[in-house]
Design a protein around this motif. Structure first.
Motif, PDB file in Angstrom:
ATOM      1  N   GLU A 140      14.260   3.253 -15.145  1.00 36.26           N
ATOM      2  CA  GLU A 140      13.156   2.843 -16.019  1.00 36.26           C
ATOM      3  C   GLU A 140      11.813   2.962 -15.311  1.00 36.26           C
ATOM      4  O   GLU A 140      10.754   2.936 -15.939  1.00 36.26           O
ATOM      5  N   ALA A 141      11.849   3.044 -13.978  1.00 38.90           N
ATOM      6  CA  ALA A 141      10.643   2.920 -13.148  1.00 38.90           C
ATOM      7  C   ALA A 141       9.576   3.959 -13.480  1.00 38.90           C
ATOM      8  O   ALA A 141       9.884   5.117 -13.769  1.00 38.90           O
ATOM      9  N   GLY A 142       8.327   3.533 -13.385  1.00 44.38           N
ATOM     10  CA  GLY A 142       7.203   4.451 -13.506  1.00 44.38           C
ATOM     11  C   GLY A 142       6.986   5.182 -12.197  1.00 44.38           C
ATOM     12  O   GLY A 142       7.370   4.704 -11.135  1.00 44.38           O
TER      13      GLY A 142
ATOM     14  N   ALA B 253      16.096  -1.462  -5.079  1.00 42.89           N
ATOM     15  CA  ALA B 253      16.930  -0.759  -6.061  1.00 42.89           C
ATOM     16  C   ALA B 253      16.016  -0.263  -7.169  1.00 42.89           C
ATOM     17  O   ALA B 253      15.518  -1.051  -7.981  1.00 42.89           O
ATOM     18  N   GLN B 254      15.758   1.030  -7.188  1.00 40.12           N
ATOM     19  CA  GLN B 254      14.828   1.575  -8.177  1.00 40.12           C
ATOM     20  C   GLN B 254      15.609   2.113  -9.377  1.00 40.12           C
ATOM     21  O   GLN B 254      16.271   3.144  -9.300  1.00 40.12           O
ATOM     22  N   GLY B 255      15.532   1.397 -10.484  1.00 38.40           N
ATOM     23  CA  GLY B 255      16.198   1.832 -11.709  1.00 38.40           C
ATOM     24  C   GLY B 255      15.437   2.975 -12.359  1.00 38.40           C
ATOM     25  O   GLY B 255      14.241   3.180 -12.117  1.00 38.40           O
TER      26      GLY B 255
ATOM     27  N   CYS C 201       0.850  -1.180   0.000  1.00 37.58           N
ATOM     28  CA  CYS C 201       0.000   0.000   0.000  1.00 37.58           C
ATOM     29  C   CYS C 201       0.893   1.239   0.000  1.00 37.58           C
ATOM     30  O   CYS C 201       1.725   1.405   0.896  1.00 37.58           O
ATOM     31  N   GLY C 202       0.718   2.074  -1.005  1.00 41.33           N
ATOM     32  CA  GLY C 202       1.391   3.376  -1.030  1.00 41.33           C
ATOM     33  C   GLY C 202       0.507   4.336  -0.259  1.00 41.33           C
ATOM     34  O   GLY C 202      -0.507   4.802  -0.763  1.00 41.33           O
ATOM     35  N   ALA C 203       0.894   4.635   0.990  1.00 40.77           N
ATOM     36  CA  ALA C 203      -0.018   5.323   1.913  1.00 40.77           C
ATOM     37  C   ALA C 203       0.157   6.836   1.932  1.00 40.77           C
ATOM     38  O   ALA C 203      -0.467   7.514   2.754  1.00 40.77           O
TER      39      ALA C 203
ATOM     40  N   VAL D  59      11.780  -9.375  -7.154  1.00 39.16           N
ATOM     41  CA  VAL D  59      11.444  -8.258  -8.044  1.00 39.16           C
ATOM     42  C   VAL D  59      10.161  -7.586  -7.569  1.00 39.16           C
ATOM     43  O   VAL D  59       9.260  -8.226  -7.021  1.00 39.16           O
ATOM     44  N   GLN D  60      10.102  -6.277  -7.787  1.00 44.22           N
ATOM     45  CA  GLN D  60       8.926  -5.487  -7.389  1.00 44.22           C
ATOM     46  C   GLN D  60       8.374  -4.814  -8.649  1.00 44.22           C
ATOM     47  O   GLN D  60       9.104  -4.146  -9.377  1.00 44.22           O
ATOM     48  N   ILE D  61       7.073  -4.989  -8.871  1.00 44.74           N
ATOM     49  CA  ILE D  61       6.459  -4.564 -10.128  1.00 44.74           C
ATOM     50  C   ILE D  61       5.378  -3.515  -9.888  1.00 44.74           C
ATOM     51  O   ILE D  61       4.489  -3.714  -9.055  1.00 44.74           O
ATOM     52  N   GLY D  62       5.472  -2.409 -10.606  1.00 41.31           N
ATOM     53  CA  GLY D  62       4.469  -1.354 -10.481  1.00 41.31           C
ATOM     54  C   GLY D  62       3.604  -1.275 -11.728  1.00 41.31           C
ATOM     55  O   GLY D  62       2.472  -1.791 -11.764  1.00 41.31           O
TER      56      GLY D  62
ATOM     57  N   GLY E  96      11.084  -1.207 -14.677  1.00 40.87           N
ATOM     58  CA  GLY E  96      11.203  -1.862 -15.984  1.00 40.87           C
ATOM     59  C   GLY E  96      10.954  -3.354 -15.965  1.00 40.87           C
ATOM     60  O   GLY E  96      11.118  -4.028 -16.974  1.00 40.87           O
ATOM     61  N   ILE E  97      10.528  -3.907 -14.806  1.00 44.19           N
ATOM     62  CA  ILE E  97      10.298  -5.360 -14.706  1.00 44.19           C
ATOM     63  C   ILE E  97       8.800  -5.621 -14.863  1.00 44.19           C
ATOM     64  O   ILE E  97       7.985  -5.050 -14.125  1.00 44.19           O
ATOM     65  N   ALA E  98       8.447  -6.468 -15.832  1.00 45.41           N
ATOM     66  CA  ALA E  98       7.013  -6.695 -16.048  1.00 45.41           C
ATOM     67  C   ALA E  98       6.716  -8.057 -16.658  1.00 45.41           C
ATOM     68  O   ALA E  98       5.557  -8.384 -16.888  1.00 45.41           O
TER      69      ALA E  98
HETATM   70  C1  LIG Z   1       1.189   5.102 -10.331  1.00 39.57           C
HETATM   71  C2  LIG Z   1       2.438   4.945  -9.529  1.00 39.57           C
HETATM   72  C3  LIG Z   1       2.491   5.429  -8.225  1.00 39.57           C
HETATM   73  C4  LIG Z   1       3.647   5.253  -7.452  1.00 39.57           C
HETATM   74  N1  LIG Z   1       3.661   5.682  -6.148  1.00 39.57           N
HETATM   75  C5  LIG Z   1       4.714   5.346  -5.329  1.00 39.57           C
HETATM   76  C6  LIG Z   1       4.677   5.609  -3.933  1.00 39.57           C
HETATM   77  O1  LIG Z   1       3.723   6.181  -3.409  1.00 39.57           O
HETATM   78  N2  LIG Z   1       5.728   5.204  -3.192  1.00 39.57           N
HETATM   79  C7  LIG Z   1       6.812   4.543  -3.737  1.00 39.57           C
HETATM   80  O2  LIG Z   1       7.734   4.162  -3.006  1.00 39.57           O
HETATM   81  N3  LIG Z   1       6.880   4.332  -5.069  1.00 39.57           N
HETATM   82  C8  LIG Z   1       5.858   4.690  -5.860  1.00 39.57           C
HETATM   83  N4  LIG Z   1       5.907   4.379  -7.201  1.00 39.57           N
HETATM   84  C9  LIG Z   1       7.091   3.692  -7.734  1.00 39.57           C
HETATM   85  C10 LIG Z   1       6.914   2.190  -7.608  1.00 39.57           C
HETATM   86  O3  LIG Z   1       6.885   1.783  -6.262  1.00 39.57           O
HETATM   87  C11 LIG Z   1       8.046   1.415  -8.328  1.00 39.57           C
HETATM   88  O4  LIG Z   1       9.297   1.912  -7.920  1.00 39.57           O
HETATM   89  C12 LIG Z   1       7.913   1.526  -9.844  1.00 39.57           C
HETATM   90  O5  LIG Z   1       6.584   1.376 -10.250  1.00 39.57           O
HETATM   91  C13 LIG Z   1       8.762   0.435 -10.492  1.00 39.57           C
HETATM   92  O6  LIG Z   1       8.840   0.597 -11.871  1.00 39.57           O
HETATM   93  P1  LIG Z   1       7.799  -0.045 -12.919  1.00 39.57           P
HETATM   94  O7  LIG Z   1       6.649   0.889 -12.894  1.00 39.57           O
HETATM   95  O8  LIG Z   1       8.554  -0.042 -14.206  1.00 39.57           O
HETATM   96  O9  LIG Z   1       7.430  -1.421 -12.426  1.00 39.57           O
HETATM   97  C14 LIG Z   1       4.784   4.593  -8.004  1.00 39.57           C
HETATM   98  C15 LIG Z   1       4.718   4.127  -9.318  1.00 39.57           C
HETATM   99  C16 LIG Z   1       3.573   4.275 -10.079  1.00 39.57           C
HETATM  100  C17 LIG Z   1       3.553   3.731 -11.484  1.00 39.57           C
END
Ligand SMILES: Cc1cc2nc3c(=O)[nH]c(=O)nc-3n(C[C@H](O)[C@H](O)[C@H](O)COP(=O)(O)O)c2cc1C
Length: 359
Positions: free
Chosen positions: A181-183, A177-179, A48-50, A239-242, A221-223
């Motif tokens: 590429e991350a969203g 480790a947030q690359g 949960c992103g709180a 891996v952690q996927i957003g 970038g992981i999906a």
């Molecule tokens: C819509 C959205 C909201 C996000 N909100 C947070 C957040 O509140 N806290 C956080 O640590 N990361 C947040 N992130 C980053 C993600 O936790 C994660 O690092 C990222 O999605 C990984 O890259 P990916 O999107 O390529 O999987 C968010 C990402 C997205 C796409």
């Protein structure tokens, strides 16, 4: 190498109390309990992103999760940035520029502040998640000690080796480790580093693995199985996927945003400070490009810019307007799937297992 990867994964699974090395990324504004329940019930870690939740809403989220799952999850907060210096003239300039993009904006919107971090932290301690996850900096030493007393593990998001070493020295149990590429927002401790030190996962994961003796969760970038396996080979334990979960039915994302993700090539995303003042990766849009082309004033620092863009962001979300919407997306958006979240976790886990068994 196969043995090393399997050992890393096994150690993480035990620490996290999960069956598969697959984590849902915390995503403020995009974290209905249903997605976490599906991920956790399939053997992954919910999240949960709180950031946007008052303390009572954090407790309610946890209650909803527990009603549908006995699995593990993380609760995530942003460590607050230092208060930005007052600049009334710059606030007024941005307010005027923003008024061309939607409802009229008053410069006082720059004074809006996020919910109090300390009270959110208290609600998290009360909820006792498996992990407290942080981004944008390090919590105070007394917070770290309180987590340790309650046996809540601390997962620190880092974007550089330097941040990884600092988080390890401060007592982190796991590094995310947030690359680049991350969203969504980049987690750079100093907002100014978010663009100038944008390190990709391919370099960040092995560099951290060589220099920090902590489990690494790779994100950015992981999906799919290819990208997940690559991260595990590079030194990650999980891996952690957003973005890869944004299109699942449980997420209930705006259909225009979901459809756009399907067609978003890596180069169709951009790092922008335009929405909040902190760099984040979003789908390229007219609003994002206006900053790139120098048609907008320099964004105000976080959280002033966030306040100044709120009216436009809300209107754009209400009308599904992709040219103004804060539509975050990672560079691997095209790999995201609209299958169920549990399905995604189970298939990934199976493909990782198969790969490791024949490696
Ligand atoms: C819509 C959205 C909201 C996000 N909100 C947070 C957040 O509140 N806290 C956080 O640590 N990361 C947040 N992130 C980053 C993600 O936790 C994660 O690092 C990222 O999605 C990984 O890259 P990916 O999107 O390529 O999987 C968010 C990402 C997205 C796409």
């Amino acid at each position: 190498m196969q043995r090393q990867i399997q050992d890393r994964i096994d150690r993480f699974l035990e620490l996290a109390s999960v069956r598969h090395p697959v984590l849902l990324a915390p995503m403020a504004g995009c974290c209905p309990p249903a997605v976490s329940m599906a991920v956790a019930n399939a053997g992954g870690l919910g999240a949960c992103g709180a950031l946007l939740f008052e303390p009572a809403r954090i407790s309610a989220w946890c209650e909803a999760f527990h009603a549908g799952s006995n699995g593990s999850f993380s609760l995530n907060l942003w460590v607050p940035d230092p208060e930005p210096l007052d600049d009334v003239v710059a606030d007024r300039l941005m307010a005027e520029a923003m008024s061309d993009w939607g409802p009229t904006v008053d410069a006082a919107a720059a004074l809006d502040r996020p919910i109090d971090f300390e009270s959110q932290f208290e609600a998290i301690l009360e909820a006792r998640p498996r992990f407290f996850s942080t981004i944008m900096g390090l919590p105070s030493q007394s917070m770290v000690e309180r987590l340790q007393t309650l046996d809540i593990l601390w997962m620190a998001t880092v974007t550089t080796v330097g941040e990884g070493l600092a988080a390890a020295a401060a007592g982190a149990d796991v590094l995310v480790a947030q690359g680049a590429e991350a969203g969504g927002h980049r987690g750079a401790f100093d907002a100014g580093d978010g663009i100038s030190r944008a390190v990709g996962s391919f370099s960040l994961i092995p560099a951290l693995a060589d220099q920090v003796d902590l489990p690494i969760v790779a994100t950015g970038g992981i999906a799919d199985a290819r990208t997940a396996i690559a991260a595990l080979v590079l030194g990650a334990s999980a891996v952690q996927i957003g973005t890869g979960f944004l299109r699942t039915p449980e997420m209930g994302l705006d259909p225009a945003w979901s459809e756009a993700l399907r067609a978003t090539r890596p180069e169709d995303t951009a790092l922008t400070r335009g929405f909040s003042g902190r760099p984040g990766r979003a789908i390229r849009s007219k609003f994002v490009e206006a900053f790139e082309k120098g048609e907008m004033p320099e964004p105000r620092p976080y959280p002033a810019q966030r306040g100044l863009t709120a009216a436009m962001r809300n209107e754009a979300a209400g009308t599904s307007d992709m040219e103004r919407m804060q539509a975050w997306a990672g560079q691997s958006a095209m790999l995201s799937s609209n299958r169920g979240a549990a399905d995604i976790v189970e298939q990934l886990a199976a493909e990782i297992r198969t790969f490791l068994s024949v490696m």
